[in-house]
Design an enzyme around this catalytic site. Structure first.
Site, mmCIF file in Angstrom:
data_model
loop_
_atom_site.group_PDB
_atom_site.id
_atom_site.type_symbol
_atom_site.label_atom_id
_atom_site.label_comp_id
_atom_site.label_asym_id
_atom_site.label_seq_id
_atom_site.Cartn_x
_atom_site.Cartn_y
_atom_site.Cartn_z
ATOM 1 N N GLY B 50 0.815 -1.301 0.085
ATOM 2 C CA GLY B 50 0.054 -0.036 0.214
ATOM 3 C C GLY B 50 0.642 1.245 0.063
ATOM 4 O O GLY B 50 0.391 2.276 0.031
ATOM 5 N N CYS B 51 2.158 1.140 -0.124
ATOM 6 C CA CYS B 51 3.004 2.451 -0.346
ATOM 7 C C CYS B 51 3.319 3.130 0.983
ATOM 8 O O CYS B 51 4.177 2.863 1.534
ATOM 9 C CB CYS B 51 2.572 2.880 -1.217
ATOM 10 S SG CYS B 51 3.924 4.141 -2.236
ATOM 11 N N GLN B 52 2.223 3.806 1.342
ATOM 12 C CA GLN B 52 2.394 4.688 2.363
ATOM 13 C C GLN B 52 2.056 4.412 3.703
ATOM 14 O O GLN B 52 3.043 4.406 4.656
ATOM 15 C CB GLN B 52 1.430 5.857 2.012
ATOM 16 C CG GLN B 52 1.962 6.862 1.007
ATOM 17 C CD GLN B 52 1.304 8.428 1.023
ATOM 18 O OE1 GLN B 52 0.769 8.830 2.201
ATOM 19 N NE2 GLN B 52 1.186 9.227 -0.068
ATOM 20 N N SER B 118 -2.826 5.706 -1.797
ATOM 21 C CA SER B 118 -1.891 4.528 -1.842
ATOM 22 C C SER B 118 -1.785 4.102 -0.246
ATOM 23 O O SER B 118 -0.874 4.544 0.653
ATOM 24 C CB SER B 118 -0.401 4.945 -1.987
ATOM 25 O OG SER B 118 -0.184 6.257 -1.861
#
Ligand SMILES: Cc1ncc(COP(=O)(O)O)c(C=O)c1O
Lengths: 406, 142
Positions: B50-52, B118
């Site tokens: 999910g990146c962040q 994200s």
């Protein structure tokens, strides 16, 4: 000219709006800047009155479009003080400019065992193309470490340069830390060993005067959209001697002299590197953006942004729990920060509700985030149209946001 | 309670907030209240890209029902996870697979579930449904 930020803001129609019912505070300029009326107007003017494919046509519109497009090249040349107009190559942006060099330079000059030297604070755009080139050529990617403060470690740089180093690729300004890298000195050092240097100027170009000859950069890359110009247009500056020696990047129309199925001869510079129909409209927008910057004065812009940076830094330091990531003595108008306990995503979400656009995340610089042992940061980055009042709004909104989470 | 009823219940809860601040305060509270998951489930294998903000998700199966356990390092994300778990945990695989989760939109949190955001939540719902599907398939074979 007196720098009157309120007057300048009128040139940017997008700034005059509310988001979530609050006046927009746009602090995501390192990602992309907003566009002044001159730029926006020039694009519709192009499509309304003289859109045409260039270089090939004998007709009036084609001539007009060709002249306009080629005049942008001259404007860019002057803007960065390149020696020749054919050293200015149009690309889609910084990323494409770097890919072009990594590919073409790599093909010609990289051999198994050779080394490419980058730094720890590079944007993924100045890491991945080199990784790909190294993989293809059997070369090695070496990385200059960054200090806790956020500076390039010069001693390590000197140690990492060796006879296997074929090129150094380094950012001029870090998009995640704001550090202004002493590229001029680094280039001189590399040149004393006959090693060429590519500079990623994406974050520098609209914030300080760039003189490629003074820097003695071999390649300098930047994107229009980070300097008040449209997205989809960018520049690769390359010294003639390198561009002459490198093979073309893409094949197609425009880049050829003579085509037969046996052999194709390539066009001369700059067309050798400009395959296919170019982005004429956005190039024209780029010229307007440059003229806009020049009409205000780069020194004035830099001074204003530096005041904003200093003010924002002082204000953020007053907030309990906030830590600034990147504390170089030499910074551009980018300020990255974290909160001891609250996740950047949480703060960014609430700030958004308050009308403030900041960036949260790893800023396409994952290795750098790992270096500081963090997942990501919040980043406020300023442009010529930002104000101290907006920084006050950020300050007050941060206090309010932090309270919500404690 | 059925997924539908739970969704209605949550929509009702959110109706009392006419101010976005109150709404977010409520989500933050729910984020803090999300039951802690055991450390053994907070492993990279359970991490949803999910990146962040990182999201961990684990699922169990008991007496025909799926139970979800999740965590995140962002509180707002945790708050929304809490809502999702409240609605989906303890339901049958079929009910989970059929759920539309329209309540998220109705309480004005749609932007958090946009695939371009994200934060891992969109992938989390996908993963929850995938768990349900896998459990359903496995048990269908018996
Ligand atoms: C330092 C740096 N290099 C390269 C890039 C990539 O620029 P573009 O996406 O315009 O090609 C960016 C943009 O975020 C940047 O900040």
């Amino acid at each position: 000219m007196i720098f009157d930020v309120q007057k300048l803001r009128v040139d940017f129609p997008i700034l005059n709006q509310q988001v979530h019912g609050k006046p927009l505070v746009y602090f995501d300029n390192a990602a992309t800047t907003q566009k002044p009326n001159d730029v926006i107007g020039s694009i519709s003017d192009y499509y309304n009155t003289y859109n045409s494919n260039i270089h090939r046509g004998v007709h009036f519109l084609s001539q007009k479009a060709t002249n306009a497009y080629e005049s942008v090249r001259d404007t860019v040349r002057k803007f960065i003080n390149a020696e020749h107009r054919h050293e200015i190559i149009f690309t889609r942006g910084t990323t494409e400019s770097i890919n072009l060099i990594a590919t073409s330079f790599g093909k010609k000059f990289l051999k198994p065992g050779d080394e490419v030297l980058i730094s720890w604070m590079e944007h993924h755009s100045n890491i991945v193309p080199w990784q790909m080139a190294c993989e293809e050529r059997g070369a090695l990617l070496k990385v200059i470490p960054v200090s806790d403060k956020g500076d390039i470690e010069t001693d390590s740089y000197l140690k990492l340069l060796n006879e296997k180093t074929k090129i150094v690729a380094i950012t001029h300004v870090s998009n995640a830390l704001g550090t202004i890298v002493p590229v001029k000195e680094m280039i001189a050092t590399a040149h004393s060993r006959n090693i060429p240097v590519l500079v990623d100027g994406a974050q520098a170009i609209s914030h300080q005067q760039v003189d490629v000859r003074d820097l003695d950069a071999d390649f300098y890359c930047f994107s229009g959209h980070k300097m008040y110009a449209p997205m989809g247009i960018g520049i690769l500056y390359g010294k003639e001697k390198w561009l002459e020696e490198m093979p073309p990047y893409q094949g197609g129309g425009e880049m050829i002299q003579d085509v037969s199925f046996v052999r194709t001869t390539y066009n001369e510079l700059p067309f050798k590197f400009e395959a296919g129909t170019p982005n004429v409209g956005d190039a024209i927008g780029l010229e307007k953006a440059i003229n806009y910057i020049l009409s205000i004065g780069m020194k004035e812009i830099a001074k204003h942004e530096h005041e904003l940076l200093t003010y924002a830094t002082e204000e953020l330091k007053r907030i309990n729990g906030i830590r600034i990531i990147g504390n170089s003595d030499n910074k551009a108008a980018v300020i990255s920060f974290i909160h001891e306990t609250i996740h950047p995503y949480d703060i960014g979400t609430i700030l958004d509700q308050l009308g403030i656009a900041i960036r949260t995340g790893n800023h396409c610089a994952q290795p750098l985030m790992d270096r500081y042992g963090i997942q990501g940061t919040m980043r406020a980055s300023f442009a010529l149209y930002n104000t101290k009042t907006e920084i006050d709004i950020l300050y007050n909104s941060l206090l309010r946001t932090i309270k919500m989470f404690s | 309670m059925s997924i539908r009823d739970l969704e209605e219940q949550i929509v009702g809860e959110f109706m009392v907030f006419d101010d976005w601040m109150d709404k977010y305060n409520h989500i933050i509270e729910m984020g803090k209240d999300l039951p802690k998951i055991e450390d053994k489930f907070k492993i990279d294998n359970n991490l949803i890209p999910g990146c962040q903000s990182r999201v961990w998700l684990h699922a169990g199966f008991e007496e025909g029902k799926v139970f979800f356990y999740a965590d995140s390092d962002a509180v707002i994300t945790k708050g929304i996870i809490n809502l999702l778990i409240r609605v989906l945990s303890g339901q049958t695989p079929d009910e989970i697979l059929d759920s539309k989760l329209e309540f998220i939109d109705r309480i004005g949190l749609k932007e958090h579930l946009s695939p371009t955001r994200s934060n891992g939540l969109t992938s989390m719902i996908k993963q929850m449904k995938l768990y349900a599907l896998v459990i359903k398939t496995k048990n269908g074979e018996n």
